[in-house]
Scaffold this active site. Structure first.
Site, PDB file in Angstrom:
ATOM      1  N   LYS A 200       0.270  -1.070  -0.152  1.00  0.00           N
ATOM      2  CA  LYS A 200       0.039   0.188   0.044  1.00  0.00           C
ATOM      3  C   LYS A 200       0.450   1.358   0.233  1.00  0.00           C
ATOM      4  O   LYS A 200       1.105   1.321   1.138  1.00  0.00           O
ATOM      5  CB  LYS A 200      -0.913  -0.307   1.676  1.00  0.00           C
ATOM      6  CG  LYS A 200      -1.758   0.699   0.987  1.00  0.00           C
ATOM      7  CD  LYS A 200      -2.556   1.889   2.223  1.00  0.00           C
ATOM      8  CE  LYS A 200      -2.114   2.614   3.100  1.00  0.00           C
ATOM      9  NZ  LYS A 200      -1.119   3.688   2.378  1.00  0.00           N
ATOM     10  N   GLY A 253       6.512   5.446   8.220  1.00  0.00           N
ATOM     11  CA  GLY A 253       6.052   6.390   8.217  1.00  0.00           C
ATOM     12  C   GLY A 253       6.356   7.064   9.708  1.00  0.00           C
ATOM     13  O   GLY A 253       7.424   7.122  10.439  1.00  0.00           O
ATOM     14  N   SER A 254       5.307   8.058  10.031  1.00  0.00           N
ATOM     15  CA  SER A 254       5.221   8.411  11.312  1.00  0.00           C
ATOM     16  C   SER A 254       5.161   7.724  12.575  1.00  0.00           C
ATOM     17  O   SER A 254       4.485   6.736  11.986  1.00  0.00           O
ATOM     18  CB  SER A 254       3.762   9.281  11.477  1.00  0.00           C
ATOM     19  OG  SER A 254       2.800   8.264  11.339  1.00  0.00           O
ATOM     20  N   THR A 255       5.393   8.030  14.011  1.00  0.00           N
ATOM     21  CA  THR A 255       5.834   7.089  14.599  1.00  0.00           C
ATOM     22  C   THR A 255       4.241   6.992  15.312  1.00  0.00           C
ATOM     23  O   THR A 255       4.529   5.865  15.677  1.00  0.00           O
ATOM     24  CB  THR A 255       6.719   7.852  15.709  1.00  0.00           C
ATOM     25  OG1 THR A 255       8.479   7.751  15.144  1.00  0.00           O
ATOM     26  CG2 THR A 255       6.104   7.407  17.491  1.00  0.00           C
ATOM     27  N   GLU A 256       3.309   8.082  15.304  1.00  0.00           N
ATOM     28  CA  GLU A 256       2.446   7.913  15.622  1.00  0.00           C
ATOM     29  C   GLU A 256       1.086   6.983  14.683  1.00  0.00           C
ATOM     30  O   GLU A 256       0.920   5.876  16.037  1.00  0.00           O
ATOM     31  CB  GLU A 256       1.469   8.939  15.524  1.00  0.00           C
ATOM     32  CG  GLU A 256       0.201   9.616  15.927  1.00  0.00           C
ATOM     33  CD  GLU A 256      -0.373  10.928  14.754  1.00  0.00           C
ATOM     34  OE1 GLU A 256       0.463  11.073  14.173  1.00  0.00           O
ATOM     35  OE2 GLU A 256      -1.487  10.498  15.088  1.00  0.00           O
ATOM     36  N   GLY A 258       2.979   4.454  13.350  1.00  0.00           N
ATOM     37  CA  GLY A 258       3.762   2.951  13.800  1.00  0.00           C
ATOM     38  C   GLY A 258       2.931   2.588  15.031  1.00  0.00           C
ATOM     39  O   GLY A 258       3.056   1.202  15.072  1.00  0.00           O
ATOM     40  N   GLU A 406      10.088  15.843  15.398  1.00  0.00           N
ATOM     41  CA  GLU A 406      10.344  15.984  13.706  1.00  0.00           C
ATOM     42  C   GLU A 406       9.551  16.577  12.809  1.00  0.00           C
ATOM     43  O   GLU A 406       8.682  16.757  13.357  1.00  0.00           O
ATOM     44  CB  GLU A 406       9.986  13.929  13.349  1.00  0.00           C
ATOM     45  CG  GLU A 406      10.686  14.377  11.812  1.00  0.00           C
ATOM     46  CD  GLU A 406      10.469  12.658  11.193  1.00  0.00           C
ATOM     47  OE1 GLU A 406       9.584  11.781  11.889  1.00  0.00           O
ATOM     48  OE2 GLU A 406      11.452  11.757  11.026  1.00  0.00           O
TER      49      GLU A 406
HETATM   50  P1  NAI Z   1       1.729   8.482   7.794  1.00  0.00           P
HETATM   51  O1  NAI Z   1       2.417   7.735   9.054  1.00  0.00           O
HETATM   52  O2  NAI Z   1       0.914   8.675   8.151  1.00  0.00           O
HETATM   53  O3  NAI Z   1       1.791   7.584   6.429  1.00  0.00           O
HETATM   54  C1  NAI Z   1       2.254   6.512   5.672  1.00  0.00           C
HETATM   55  C2  NAI Z   1       1.953   5.888   5.641  1.00  0.00           C
HETATM   56  O4  NAI Z   1       1.108   4.888   6.300  1.00  0.00           O
HETATM   57  C3  NAI Z   1       1.344   5.876   4.880  1.00  0.00           C
HETATM   58  O5  NAI Z   1       0.864   5.056   3.523  1.00  0.00           O
HETATM   59  C4  NAI Z   1      -0.098   6.281   5.113  1.00  0.00           C
HETATM   60  O6  NAI Z   1      -1.274   5.815   4.231  1.00  0.00           O
HETATM   61  C5  NAI Z   1      -0.309   4.809   6.537  1.00  0.00           C
HETATM   62  N1  NAI Z   1      -1.714   5.290   7.304  1.00  0.00           N
HETATM   63  C6  NAI Z   1      -1.337   5.828   7.948  1.00  0.00           C
HETATM   64  N2  NAI Z   1      -2.833   5.764   9.003  1.00  0.00           N
HETATM   65  C7  NAI Z   1      -2.559   4.584   8.828  1.00  0.00           C
HETATM   66  C8  NAI Z   1      -3.461   3.251   9.717  1.00  0.00           C
HETATM   67  N3  NAI Z   1      -4.003   3.760  10.393  1.00  0.00           N
HETATM   68  N4  NAI Z   1      -3.225   1.903   8.962  1.00  0.00           N
HETATM   69  C9  NAI Z   1      -2.576   1.986   8.162  1.00  0.00           C
HETATM   70  N5  NAI Z   1      -1.466   2.546   7.545  1.00  0.00           N
HETATM   71  C10 NAI Z   1      -1.937   4.087   7.733  1.00  0.00           C
HETATM   72  O7  NAI Z   1       2.513   9.306   7.872  1.00  0.00           O
HETATM   73  P2  NAI Z   1       2.220  11.342   6.987  1.00  0.00           P
HETATM   74  O8  NAI Z   1       0.860  11.845   8.090  1.00  0.00           O
HETATM   75  O9  NAI Z   1       2.008  10.665   5.600  1.00  0.00           O
HETATM   76  O10 NAI Z   1       3.197  12.276   7.848  1.00  0.00           O
HETATM   77  C11 NAI Z   1       3.761  12.679   9.030  1.00  0.00           C
HETATM   78  C12 NAI Z   1       4.949  12.857   9.165  1.00  0.00           C
HETATM   79  O11 NAI Z   1       5.199  11.682   9.913  1.00  0.00           O
HETATM   80  C13 NAI Z   1       5.759  13.608   8.826  1.00  0.00           C
HETATM   81  O12 NAI Z   1       5.094  14.957   8.496  1.00  0.00           O
HETATM   82  C14 NAI Z   1       6.984  13.467   9.307  1.00  0.00           C
HETATM   83  O13 NAI Z   1       7.336  13.863  10.510  1.00  0.00           O
HETATM   84  C15 NAI Z   1       6.716  11.345   9.664  1.00  0.00           C
HETATM   85  N6  NAI Z   1       6.846  10.599   8.583  1.00  0.00           N
HETATM   86  C16 NAI Z   1       7.867   9.840   8.511  1.00  0.00           C
HETATM   87  C17 NAI Z   1       8.542   8.927   7.788  1.00  0.00           C
HETATM   88  C18 NAI Z   1       9.896   8.418   7.711  1.00  0.00           C
HETATM   89  O14 NAI Z   1      10.203   8.095   6.471  1.00  0.00           O
HETATM   90  N7  NAI Z   1       9.990   7.544   8.584  1.00  0.00           N
HETATM   91  C19 NAI Z   1       7.510   8.588   6.565  1.00  0.00           C
HETATM   92  C20 NAI Z   1       6.515   9.431   6.424  1.00  0.00           C
HETATM   93  C21 NAI Z   1       6.292  10.381   7.198  1.00  0.00           C
HETATM   94 MG    MG Z   2      -0.771  10.763   8.262  1.00  0.00          MG
END
Ligand code: NAI
Ligand code: MG
Length: 502
Positions: A200, A253-256, A258, A406
């Site tokens: 995804k 992705g985000s810690t939240e 995660g 972050e």
């Molecule tokens: P996110 O963690 O929400 O998104 C990452 C992935 O998780 C996307 O594919 C999203 O659709 C999916 N996702 C979101 N909620 C989910 C859930 N409840 N269950 C399963 N999958 C879910 O990150 P977002 O909102 O795009 O960015 C927010 C912050 O996260 C950024 O500002 C950054 O600080 C951090 N981030 C860190 C990354 C890294 O490489 N470690 C990459 C992207 C964001």
């Molecule tokens: Mg998000």
């Protein structure tokens, strides 16, 4: 395709890909729309205009994809395929990605805002190498044999050994900052191990995962080995994590999010690895040439507009060089030409989305409110496109939010320090532990400092270098487990112990 993309700037392959009237989900080797017909738009961050629409997967599509992945393991040829055949298919896929690298880089650039030149040189080069690296592992997965010594069966003769078996169906949930690259980090070890995958991509950047699915088809992988579900976190990601037939979730992705995924995984005892946020320090020791440190520090934070999980977002410079290094980083920032990712001269490209641009600008304002000095940058650039000026903040205390949280944008916080013990403590004084870099040629101090830093990776006189053979992941709130290297492969394998009384 959006009329705002100048076709003369992209390859025929990229134009042909983007010209498709609609993008469906890739399930069980077939292209199909979402069951409820939902679609969403994906936007070009440089122009803010819609590139195209893709299918929005929901729970019914998740179920179809996971069942297809399970069938491919249990009934399809994949589950019975010899390791050498898996290896051959993976090498074929790597060759196809290499052949399409320019088009993939252009599509990635248009969808995410990032530099197409960088996407080609960094993202796509690493995708190819990662697939080839893991293709090699497919034929090198080994169990072990032991001499048994069961204390309560002294007379029994035993043959004992372990086998490594694929974990099963993998849910790969990936972010928008390195969309295809992070997908390859999951796909490589999963396929080498003999798993099947439901991928995804992030809702901001769905296109290269769909392009990859075509190449997977062309390479000749059996149906159901890779399934791609475009969609958002709530409607596609969350049901995928909860699905009882998913055996492992691999998330970046985000810690939240995660943490949500970690909690949800435990309900079904789904295996889970998490690569999350960071606040990585760049530590300049007093022997380092200030000009070299400044160039390194600027690259560490401004590459990919700071949207890098291991971005060097906290700069600690010995007081002796602090003013000079900060001035030089600011001068570099000010000299970086701004423009869309398709412009090879542009070094400051748009962030991925309006939301991300606003999040980053909001952090800059929080920094100001908490007393930070804005050395350069300080907010949005242009009024069309999601551009943020490369920004350097100074005079911030250790508890300021811009130092602790972050930001995930081109925002550096710079702090002077007086001795190595102090900087080691400050470097570790963060909830995160993903990366760190040290800039020095003093071998003794460097080697003493590396073990003291709470980080999954420490770079010396470089930052954010990645190699498919080197494990990558975080301590503390930066995650659980590793991508890349043998360490990642292990996370896609279960160990089965066999005891045979003979
Ligand atoms: P996110 O963690 O929400 O998104 C990452 C992935 O998780 C996307 O594919 C999203 O659709 C999916 N996702 C979101 N909620 C989910 C859930 N409840 N269950 C399963 N999958 C879910 O990150 P977002 O909102 O795009 O960015 C927010 C912050 O996260 C950024 O500002 C950054 O600080 C951090 N981030 C860190 C990354 C890294 O490489 N470690 C990459 C992207 C964001
Ligand atoms: Mg998000």
């Amino acid at each position: 395709m959006s009329l705002t993309i100048d076709r003369s700037l992209i390859s025929d392959r990229a134009a042909a890909f983007l010209d498709q009237p609609a993008f469906d989900l890739f399930i069980d080797g077939q292209w199909q729309g979402a069951r409820d017909g939902q679609r969403f738009a994906t936007v070009d961050p440089a122009t803010e205009s819609v590139i195209t629409h893709v299918a929005a997967a929901g729970e019914a599509d998740v179920d179809r994809a996971v069942r297809a992945a399970r069938r491919a393991l249990d009934e399809g040829p994949w589950g019975r395929m010899r390791p050498a055949e898996r290896q051959r298919l993976m090498l074929r896929l790597a060759d196809l990605v290499e052949e399409h690298a320019q088009a993939l880089a252009e599509v990635e650039s248009i969808d995410s805002g990032k530099s197409a030149a960088m996407a080609r040189a960094v993202d796509m080069a690493l995708v190819v190498d990662t697939l080839r690296y893991y293709a090699g592992w497919a034929t090198k997965i080994e169990g072990s044999t032991q001499e048994a010594s069961v204390p309560y069966a002294p007379g029994m003769e035993l043959v004992t050994y372990t086998r490594r078996e694929p974990v099963g169906v993998i849910a790969a949930i990936v972010p928008w900052n390195f969309p295809l690259l992070v997908a390859a980090w999951k796909l490589g070890p999963a396929l080498a191990a003999g798993c099947t995958v439901v991928l995804k991509p992030a809702e901001q950047t769905p296109l290269t995962a769909l392009y990859l699915a075509r190449l997977v088809q062309e390479a000749g992988f059996p149906a159901g080995v890779l399934n791609v579900l475009t969609g958002d976190g709530a409607n596609a990601g969350a049901p995928l994590v909860r699905h009882p037939l998913v055996n492992k979730v691999s998330f970046t992705g985000s810690t939240e999010v995660g943490k949500l995924i970690g909690h949800a995984s435990v309900d079904n005892m789904t295996r889970c690895t998490l690569e999350l946020g960071g606040k990585s320090p760049v530590i300049v020791l007093d022997d380092c040439d200030p000009a070299r440190a400044a160039t390194g520090a600027a690259n560490a934070i401004f590459f990919n507009q700071g949207q890098v999980c291991c971005a060097g977002s906290r700069l600690y410079v010995h007081r002796k060089h602090f003013d000079r290094v900060v001035a030089d980083v600011a001068a570099i920032a000010e000299a970086m030409p701004l423009g869309p990712g398709l412009d090879p001269a542009a070094q400051v490209n748009p962030l991925v989305s309006r939301e991300q641009m606003q999040r980053v600008c909001n952090y800059i304002d929080i920094g100001r409110q908490q007393g930070a000095e804005v050395v350069t940058g300080g907010g949005r650039a242009l009024d069309r496109g999601f551009y943020v000026k490369p920004t350097v903040l100074a005079n911030v205390g250790p508890d300021a939010r811009v130092v602790r949280e972050e930001i995930f944008g081109p925002v550096l916080v710079a702090m002077p320090y007086d001795d190595v013990d102090q900087v080691a403590a400050w470097a570790n004084d963060t909830p995160f532990g993903l990366g760190a870099s040290i800039w020095s040629n003093d071998l003794g101090r460097v080697h003493r400092l590396i073990p003291r830093l709470q980080a999954g990776t420490v770079w010396v006189n470089c930052h954010a270098l990645l190699d498919p053979a080197m494990p990558f992941g975080g301590l503390k709130q930066s995650g659980i487990g590793r991508d890349l290297g043998r360490a990642a492969l292990d996370a896609y394998l279960e160990t089965k112990s066999a005891f045979i009384a003979v």
